[in-house]
Enzyme design. Structure first.
Site, PDB file in Angstrom:
ATOM      1  N   LYS A  11     -46.397  -1.211 -18.473  1.00  0.00           N
ATOM      2  CA  LYS A  11     -46.253  -1.343 -17.261  1.00  0.00           C
ATOM      3  C   LYS A  11     -44.861  -0.294 -16.974  1.00  0.00           C
ATOM      4  O   LYS A  11     -44.190  -0.379 -17.575  1.00  0.00           O
ATOM      5  CB  LYS A  11     -45.748  -2.238 -16.481  1.00  0.00           C
ATOM      6  CG  LYS A  11     -47.826  -3.147 -16.719  1.00  0.00           C
ATOM      7  CD  LYS A  11     -48.490  -4.418 -15.435  1.00  0.00           C
ATOM      8  CE  LYS A  11     -49.558  -4.769 -16.016  1.00  0.00           C
ATOM      9  NZ  LYS A  11     -49.298  -6.056 -14.495  1.00  0.00           N
ATOM     10  N   TYR A  51     -58.236  -0.414 -13.144  1.00  0.00           N
ATOM     11  CA  TYR A  51     -58.390  -1.925 -12.256  1.00  0.00           C
ATOM     12  C   TYR A  51     -59.794  -2.120 -11.098  1.00  0.00           C
ATOM     13  O   TYR A  51     -59.551  -2.729 -10.094  1.00  0.00           O
ATOM     14  CB  TYR A  51     -56.945  -1.892 -11.787  1.00  0.00           C
ATOM     15  CG  TYR A  51     -55.448  -1.352 -12.536  1.00  0.00           C
ATOM     16  CD1 TYR A  51     -55.947  -3.362 -13.076  1.00  0.00           C
ATOM     17  CD2 TYR A  51     -55.360  -1.379 -12.904  1.00  0.00           C
ATOM     18  CE1 TYR A  51     -55.165  -3.228 -14.629  1.00  0.00           C
ATOM     19  CE2 TYR A  51     -54.531  -1.530 -13.370  1.00  0.00           C
ATOM     20  CZ  TYR A  51     -53.755  -2.838 -14.235  1.00  0.00           C
ATOM     21  OH  TYR A  51     -52.654  -2.719 -15.327  1.00  0.00           O
ATOM     22  N   PHE A  59     -54.867  -7.525  -4.018  1.00  0.00           N
ATOM     23  CA  PHE A  59     -53.074  -7.384  -4.115  1.00  0.00           C
ATOM     24  C   PHE A  59     -53.749  -5.880  -4.996  1.00  0.00           C
ATOM     25  O   PHE A  59     -53.169  -5.653  -5.183  1.00  0.00           O
ATOM     26  CB  PHE A  59     -52.816  -8.380  -5.146  1.00  0.00           C
ATOM     27  CG  PHE A  59     -53.680  -8.691  -6.326  1.00  0.00           C
ATOM     28  CD1 PHE A  59     -54.116  -7.656  -7.422  1.00  0.00           C
ATOM     29  CD2 PHE A  59     -54.721  -9.077  -6.254  1.00  0.00           C
ATOM     30  CE1 PHE A  59     -54.774  -8.217  -8.749  1.00  0.00           C
ATOM     31  CE2 PHE A  59     -55.371 -10.194  -7.611  1.00  0.00           C
ATOM     32  CZ  PHE A  59     -56.148  -9.015  -8.311  1.00  0.00           C
ATOM     33  N   ARG A  87     -52.752 -11.405 -25.945  1.00  0.00           N
ATOM     34  CA  ARG A  87     -51.951 -12.857 -24.309  1.00  0.00           C
ATOM     35  C   ARG A  87     -51.027 -13.947 -24.993  1.00  0.00           C
ATOM     36  O   ARG A  87     -50.244 -14.121 -24.305  1.00  0.00           O
ATOM     37  CB  ARG A  87     -53.724 -13.332 -24.333  1.00  0.00           C
ATOM     38  CG  ARG A  87     -54.606 -11.478 -23.807  1.00  0.00           C
ATOM     39  CD  ARG A  87     -55.177 -12.294 -23.808  1.00  0.00           C
ATOM     40  NE  ARG A  87     -55.142 -12.802 -22.443  1.00  0.00           N
ATOM     41  CZ  ARG A  87     -55.111 -12.062 -20.700  1.00  0.00           C
ATOM     42  NH1 ARG A  87     -55.138 -10.512 -20.949  1.00  0.00           N
ATOM     43  NH2 ARG A  87     -55.037 -12.647 -19.181  1.00  0.00           N
ATOM     44  N   THR A  93     -49.073 -14.679 -16.407  1.00  0.00           N
ATOM     45  CA  THR A  93     -49.436 -13.721 -15.641  1.00  0.00           C
ATOM     46  C   THR A  93     -47.779 -13.816 -14.592  1.00  0.00           C
ATOM     47  O   THR A  93     -47.086 -13.211 -14.538  1.00  0.00           O
ATOM     48  CB  THR A  93     -50.353 -13.125 -14.634  1.00  0.00           C
ATOM     49  OG1 THR A  93     -51.297 -13.191 -15.708  1.00  0.00           O
ATOM     50  CG2 THR A  93     -50.121 -12.015 -13.490  1.00  0.00           C
ATOM     51  N   ARG A 104     -42.737 -11.104 -20.807  1.00  0.00           N
ATOM     52  CA  ARG A 104     -43.169 -11.758 -20.240  1.00  0.00           C
ATOM     53  C   ARG A 104     -42.157 -12.611 -19.398  1.00  0.00           C
ATOM     54  O   ARG A 104     -41.347 -12.415 -18.282  1.00  0.00           O
ATOM     55  CB  ARG A 104     -44.409 -12.093 -19.510  1.00  0.00           C
ATOM     56  CG  ARG A 104     -45.482 -11.320 -18.979  1.00  0.00           C
ATOM     57  CD  ARG A 104     -46.809 -11.346 -18.512  1.00  0.00           C
ATOM     58  NE  ARG A 104     -47.609 -10.342 -18.344  1.00  0.00           N
ATOM     59  CZ  ARG A 104     -48.793 -10.496 -18.569  1.00  0.00           C
ATOM     60  NH1 ARG A 104     -49.423 -11.393 -18.927  1.00  0.00           N
ATOM     61  NH2 ARG A 104     -49.660  -9.644 -18.063  1.00  0.00           N
ATOM     62  N   HIS A 117     -49.597  -5.219 -19.569  1.00  0.00           N
ATOM     63  CA  HIS A 117     -50.850  -5.879 -19.617  1.00  0.00           C
ATOM     64  C   HIS A 117     -51.844  -5.137 -21.003  1.00  0.00           C
ATOM     65  O   HIS A 117     -51.273  -5.167 -21.836  1.00  0.00           O
ATOM     66  CB  HIS A 117     -51.738  -4.641 -18.682  1.00  0.00           C
ATOM     67  CG  HIS A 117     -52.897  -4.176 -18.709  1.00  0.00           C
ATOM     68  ND1 HIS A 117     -53.974  -5.072 -17.788  1.00  0.00           N
ATOM     69  CD2 HIS A 117     -54.314  -4.076 -19.707  1.00  0.00           C
ATOM     70  CE1 HIS A 117     -55.411  -5.406 -18.017  1.00  0.00           C
ATOM     71  NE2 HIS A 117     -55.599  -3.813 -19.324  1.00  0.00           N
ATOM     72  N   GLU A 128     -61.295  -0.621 -21.943  1.00  0.00           N
ATOM     73  CA  GLU A 128     -60.052  -0.041 -21.981  1.00  0.00           C
ATOM     74  C   GLU A 128     -59.459   0.363 -23.135  1.00  0.00           C
ATOM     75  O   GLU A 128     -58.881   1.774 -22.335  1.00  0.00           O
ATOM     76  CB  GLU A 128     -59.043  -1.182 -21.525  1.00  0.00           C
ATOM     77  CG  GLU A 128     -59.518  -2.414 -20.644  1.00  0.00           C
ATOM     78  CD  GLU A 128     -58.544  -3.766 -20.308  1.00  0.00           C
ATOM     79  OE1 GLU A 128     -58.704  -3.702 -19.157  1.00  0.00           O
ATOM     80  OE2 GLU A 128     -58.246  -4.265 -21.063  1.00  0.00           O
TER      81      GLU A 128
END
Length: 140
Positions: A11, A51, A59, A87, A93, A104, A117, A128
């Site tokens: 991102k 998205y 959000f 993941r 998240t 993260r 993501h 995706e």
């Protein structure tokens, strides 16, 4: 265990801080191979389309504006149980809840600016990947 492909995105908060290589290295160290990769600056319209599943969430506007705020790196990863492995390497998240050593935990700035993501299922990964890549762009 099955070899599969999944979608991954680095991102804008991470690309702004030149973390593309560090994040990709963590993915590769976990046994995932990058079989497609490109740097894109998505438009607000592209962010809203990508998205769209979150359109009704409070959000959504903040998320799409953030995603259109700078370059991202979109990737297709391949490996054994790639969806689950990606993941796992990304972490929770919310970086405060993410396990030590995850992307993260190490790189996210907040729950919103969480650096990466990744697809949550094989079906989502297929959608995706197709959103960002033509079939002949995925090699490996």
């Amino acid at each position: 265990m099955a070899i599969e492909r999944t979608f991954s995105m680095i991102k804008p908060d991470a690309t702004k801080r030149n973390l593309t290589g560090a994040i990709t290295a963590k993915l590769e160290e976990a046994g995932l191979s990058v079989v497609a990769s490109k740097r894109v600056w998505m438009s607000l319209r592209q962010a809203e389309a990508f998205y769209a599943v979150h359109k009704e969430r409070p959000f959504f506007g903040e998320l799409t504006e953030f995603m259109a705020s700078g370059p991202t790196v979109v990737q297709v990863l391949e490996g054994e149980n790639a969806v689950a492995k990606n993941r796992e390497v990304m972490g929770a998240t919310n970086p405060a809840d993410a396990a030590e050593g995850t992307i993260r935990k190490e790189f996210a700035l907040s729950i919103g600016e969480n650096s990466v993501h990744g697809s949550d299922a094989a079906e989502t990964a297929a959608e995706e990947m197709a959103f960002w890549f033509a079939g002949n762009e995925i090699v490996g």
